[in-house]
Scaffold this active site. Structure first.
Site, mmCIF file in Angstrom:
data_model
loop_
_atom_site.group_PDB
_atom_site.id
_atom_site.type_symbol
_atom_site.label_atom_id
_atom_site.label_comp_id
_atom_site.label_asym_id
_atom_site.label_seq_id
_atom_site.Cartn_x
_atom_site.Cartn_y
_atom_site.Cartn_z
ATOM 1 N N LYS A 22 -13.991 34.306 28.634
ATOM 2 C CA LYS A 22 -13.898 34.742 30.015
ATOM 3 C C LYS A 22 -13.977 36.253 30.056
ATOM 4 O O LYS A 22 -13.378 36.930 29.215
ATOM 5 C CB LYS A 22 -12.574 34.278 30.641
ATOM 6 N N SER A 203 -16.247 43.052 29.358
ATOM 7 C CA SER A 203 -16.901 43.252 28.061
ATOM 8 C C SER A 203 -15.910 43.523 26.940
ATOM 9 O O SER A 203 -16.226 44.217 25.963
ATOM 10 C CB SER A 203 -17.934 44.389 28.141
ATOM 11 N N ARG A 204 -14.694 43.010 27.081
ATOM 12 C CA ARG A 204 -13.639 43.175 26.072
ATOM 13 C C ARG A 204 -13.221 44.635 25.885
ATOM 14 O O ARG A 204 -12.608 45.001 24.886
ATOM 15 C CB ARG A 204 -14.063 42.581 24.720
ATOM 16 N N MET A 205 -13.526 45.474 26.858
ATOM 17 C CA MET A 205 -13.111 46.886 26.817
ATOM 18 C C MET A 205 -11.754 47.015 27.502
ATOM 19 O O MET A 205 -11.580 47.715 28.507
ATOM 20 C CB MET A 205 -14.172 47.754 27.496
#
Length: 226
Positions: A22, A203-205
């Site tokens: 997600k 974006s997993r940032m």
């Protein structure tokens, strides 16, 4: 490399599980928003979770370790938060109680997936006062108070009827008098020396703000890479 049936099964599982993902887009977290007091900021996040009507926002993972250094984790409920730390209640003779007695270092994790937030806490555990334990115990429903007497928590039992018979016995014993708090049951407080706030980002940032106790007893604040 020749893939066995077992390897194929593992690869299929990895492919399926790895595909569960997600992207987090709800909010951001910066240093100014987090402020300089992690307990005050935790209260803010907790209030926002409460306002969002998430169920059981006070559930938290409690991790302790035994004499061999083996970590153990389970879900418990936060029942109090004061200027010193995070309070929960349990049987002192349970596995976690014995682990805390041998090594009073512990970790907590809150995860509010609906808000894409996580809070990670590390600290030292202490017992709260008997007066405070009594006050909370007597606020509990009768069934929960009897259950504290009936269950030899974490001990092996032959069958469920053992705790059911214990429950019936204590219910009869305290039928006409107040149910006292068992001496083996009460509260602990986790005194934090580390608190990390995690806000999921695209974006997993992710945003990660870490607070650590300094030598003066205050808090140092840092941003961590995701």
């Amino acid at each position: 490399m020749i893939l066995t049936t077992e390897n194929k099964s593992l690869q299929e599982s990895l492919s399926h599980i790895a595909g569960i993902r997600k992207d987090y887009r709800l909010a951001a977290l910066d240093e100014e928003t987090a402020g300089h007091d992690p307990l005050a900021f935790f209260r803010k996040w907790f209030s926002e979770a409460e306002a969002s009507q998430i169920t059981e926002i006070n559930s938290m993972t409690l991790a302790t370790s035994d004499a061999n250094g083996q970590p153990h984790a389970r879900i418990v409920l936060l029942k109090g938060l004061d200027k010193d730390g995070f309070v929960f209640f349990t049987n002192y003779e349970s596995n976690k109680g014995q682990e805390i007695a041998g090594n009073p270092r512990a970790a907590l994790v809150f995860f509010w997936k609906e808000l894409e937030r996580q809070v990670r806490i590390e600290g030292i555990v202490e017992k709260i006062t008997g007066v405070d334990s009594d006050a909370y115990f007597h606020s509990r429903p009768e069934g929960s108070r009897l259950g504290a007497w009936a269950s030899p928590q974490s001990r092996k039992i032959e069958h469920r009827q053992i705790i059911e018979m214990n429950y019936a016995r204590y219910k009869d014993e305290y039928a006409h008098v107040g149910i006292p708090r068992p001496g083996h049951w009460g509260g602990y407080r986790v005194l934090p020396h580390l608190v990390e706030f995690w806000q999921g980002r695209e974006s997993r940032m992710h945003d990660r703000i870490l607070f650590g106790r300094n030598e003066k007893g205050g808090w140092d604040r840092h941003r961590l890479a995701p």
